[in-house]
Design a protein around this motif. Structure first.
Motif, short mmCIF file in Angstrom:
data_model
loop_
_atom_site.label_atom_id
_atom_site.label_comp_id
_atom_site.label_asym_id
_atom_site.label_seq_id
_atom_site.Cartn_x
_atom_site.Cartn_y
_atom_site.Cartn_z
N ASN A 67 -8.50 5.19 -74.03
CA ASN A 67 -7.22 5.79 -73.67
C ASN A 67 -6.91 6.96 -74.62
N SER A 68 -7.89 7.81 -74.82
CA SER A 68 -7.79 8.85 -75.84
C SER A 68 -7.78 10.26 -75.25
N VAL A 69 -7.15 10.42 -74.09
CA VAL A 69 -7.02 11.74 -73.49
C VAL A 69 -5.55 12.08 -73.35
N GLU A 70 -5.12 13.17 -73.95
CA GLU A 70 -3.75 13.67 -73.79
C GLU A 70 -3.72 14.54 -72.54
N TRP A 71 -3.38 13.96 -71.42
CA TRP A 71 -3.49 14.67 -70.14
C TRP A 71 -2.50 15.82 -70.04
N LYS A 72 -1.36 15.73 -70.72
CA LYS A 72 -0.42 16.86 -70.68
C LYS A 72 -1.02 18.07 -71.38
N VAL A 73 -1.71 17.85 -72.49
CA VAL A 73 -2.37 18.94 -73.20
C VAL A 73 -3.51 19.50 -72.35
N VAL A 74 -4.25 18.61 -71.69
CA VAL A 74 -5.31 19.06 -70.77
C VAL A 74 -4.72 19.98 -69.70
N GLY A 75 -3.58 19.59 -69.15
CA GLY A 75 -2.94 20.40 -68.12
C GLY A 75 -2.51 21.76 -68.63
N LEU A 76 -2.00 21.81 -69.85
CA LEU A 76 -1.58 23.09 -70.43
C LEU A 76 -2.78 24.00 -70.68
N LEU A 77 -3.85 23.42 -71.19
CA LEU A 77 -5.07 24.21 -71.41
C LEU A 77 -5.61 24.74 -70.08
N TYR A 188 -2.60 20.95 -82.91
CA TYR A 188 -2.00 19.62 -82.97
C TYR A 188 -2.56 18.85 -84.17
N PRO A 189 -2.14 19.20 -85.37
CA PRO A 189 -2.72 18.59 -86.58
C PRO A 189 -2.45 17.10 -86.71
N LYS A 190 -1.46 16.57 -86.00
CA LYS A 190 -1.18 15.14 -86.08
C LYS A 190 -1.85 14.33 -84.96
N MET A 191 -2.57 15.01 -84.09
CA MET A 191 -3.31 14.30 -83.05
C MET A 191 -4.54 13.65 -83.68
N THR A 192 -4.81 12.41 -83.33
CA THR A 192 -5.96 11.72 -83.89
C THR A 192 -7.25 12.43 -83.45
N THR A 193 -8.27 12.34 -84.28
CA THR A 193 -9.54 13.00 -83.95
C THR A 193 -10.14 12.45 -82.67
N LEU A 194 -9.94 11.16 -82.41
CA LEU A 194 -10.45 10.56 -81.19
C LEU A 194 -9.80 11.21 -79.97
N LYS A 195 -8.49 11.45 -80.06
CA LYS A 195 -7.78 12.09 -78.95
C LYS A 195 -8.15 13.57 -78.83
N VAL A 196 -8.41 14.21 -79.95
CA VAL A 196 -8.85 15.61 -79.91
C VAL A 196 -10.15 15.72 -79.12
N ALA A 202 -12.06 16.30 -71.59
CA ALA A 202 -11.40 16.26 -70.29
C ALA A 202 -11.08 17.66 -69.77
N HIS A 203 -10.72 18.57 -70.67
CA HIS A 203 -10.44 19.94 -70.25
C HIS A 203 -11.73 20.69 -69.91
N ALA A 204 -12.81 20.36 -70.61
CA ALA A 204 -14.07 21.08 -70.40
C ALA A 204 -14.67 20.84 -69.02
N ILE A 205 -14.43 19.67 -68.44
CA ILE A 205 -15.05 19.35 -67.15
C ILE A 205 -14.59 20.29 -66.03
N PRO A 206 -13.28 20.42 -65.75
CA PRO A 206 -12.90 21.35 -64.68
C PRO A 206 -13.23 22.80 -65.00
N LEU A 207 -13.13 23.17 -66.28
CA LEU A 207 -13.43 24.55 -66.66
C LEU A 207 -14.90 24.88 -66.41
N THR A 208 -15.80 24.04 -66.91
CA THR A 208 -17.24 24.32 -66.72
C THR A 208 -17.65 24.17 -65.26
#
Length: 270
Positions: A67-77, A188-196, A202-208
């Motif tokens: 459960n380590s995907v920040e989907w809102k950040v993915v959407g913004l990217l 996002y310096p307070k985001m855990t490395t796992l979530k980073v 998650a963002h790389a998949i639609p982009l690539t």
């Protein structure tokens, strides 16, 4: 028919990706150009589809198990990256239709992306260590709580970061991994490395995928090469992931960064 040389190359790159966590594009694309003599445009297009397929498994694990995907950040990217990727593809297609050579543009972009990736490799561990120190003790890792660097400007900053990645990845197939991770660690310096890592994947998949399909429509994808690389890389990533704990990454990463830096300058100045 699948090529044994391509399969071995795919395995080797997958092994390095598993050990170091470096994005496959920064390793695969130069290999295809220098070792096998593919045109930069074909190497980039094929690697983009290769990346979109190989990253699916990683996101499945990060989303389903950790459960380590920040989907809102993915959407913004994606709000920044996907339109810019489509716009870049449109320009490349117009240049292709008019008979203009796009190889030089892609080669130069590839060189710049490799240089940036090499720099990102050198600072990523520092940023990750800092992120671990300032990580919140509770389980609240919402977008707002993670956005400690730019406060109310984190939304446009994230969209702008996505836009830059969209152009760079579409032109070079490099940047969705190392550069995306460093950008998220900075934003996002307070985001855990796992979530980073999960969010970047998650963002790389639609982009690539969008960029790869676009290059395919232009004729910049070799399907035999793609199949061969997939056959070799998937077990390579699995083996590399298991070896990563046994290999001193603090020595391997600077060597890899130096190699990418040299290759990047070669692409820029050739």
């Amino acid at each position: 028919m699948l090529s044994t040389a391509y399969i071995v190359s795919g395995f080797s790159v997958g092994l390095l990706v598993g050990v170091t966590g470096v994005g496959g594009g920064s390793l695969m694309t130069p290999l295809l150009v220098f070792l096998f003599g593919f045109k930069p445009a074909v190497a980039v297009g094929t690697d983009l589809l290769f990346a979109s397929i190989t990253k699916i498994g990683g996101v499945w694990v990060h989303h389903g198990k950790h459960n380590s995907v920040e989907w809102k950040v993915v959407g913004l990217l994606a709000l920044g990256s996907l339109p810019c990727a489509l716009g870049t593809l449109y320009v490349l297609r117009q240049l292709h239709v008019t008979g203009k050579e796009i190889g030089h543009v892609i080669t130069y972009s590839l060189g710049i992306a490799l240089i940036l990736t090499a720099c990102a490799l050198l600072v990523r561990s520092i940023l990750m260590n800092k992120a671990q120190k300032v990580a919140q003790l509770d389980d609240d890792h919402s977008t707002e709580s993670n956005a400690a660097r730019f406060r109310r400007f984190h939304v446009p900053a994230t969209v702008l970061t996505g836009a830059v990645l969209g152009v760079l990845v579409t032109l070079s197939s490099v940047g969705a991994g190392a550069l995306g991770t460093v950008a998220l660690l900075f934003l996002y310096p307070k985001m855990t490395t796992l979530k980073v890592v999960g969010t970047d994947l998650a963002h790389a998949i639609p982009l690539t995928a969008v960029a790869g399909i676009g290059h395919w429509s232009i004729g910049n994808v070799d399907l035999v090469l793609l199949g061969s690389l997939l056959v070799g890389s998937l077990p390579g990533i699995w083996v590399g992931s298991h070896l990563s704990a046994k290999i001193p990454e603090r020595f391997l990463r600077p060597v890899l960064a130096t190699l990418l830096l040299l290759i990047g300058f070669k692409f820029v100045f050739q």
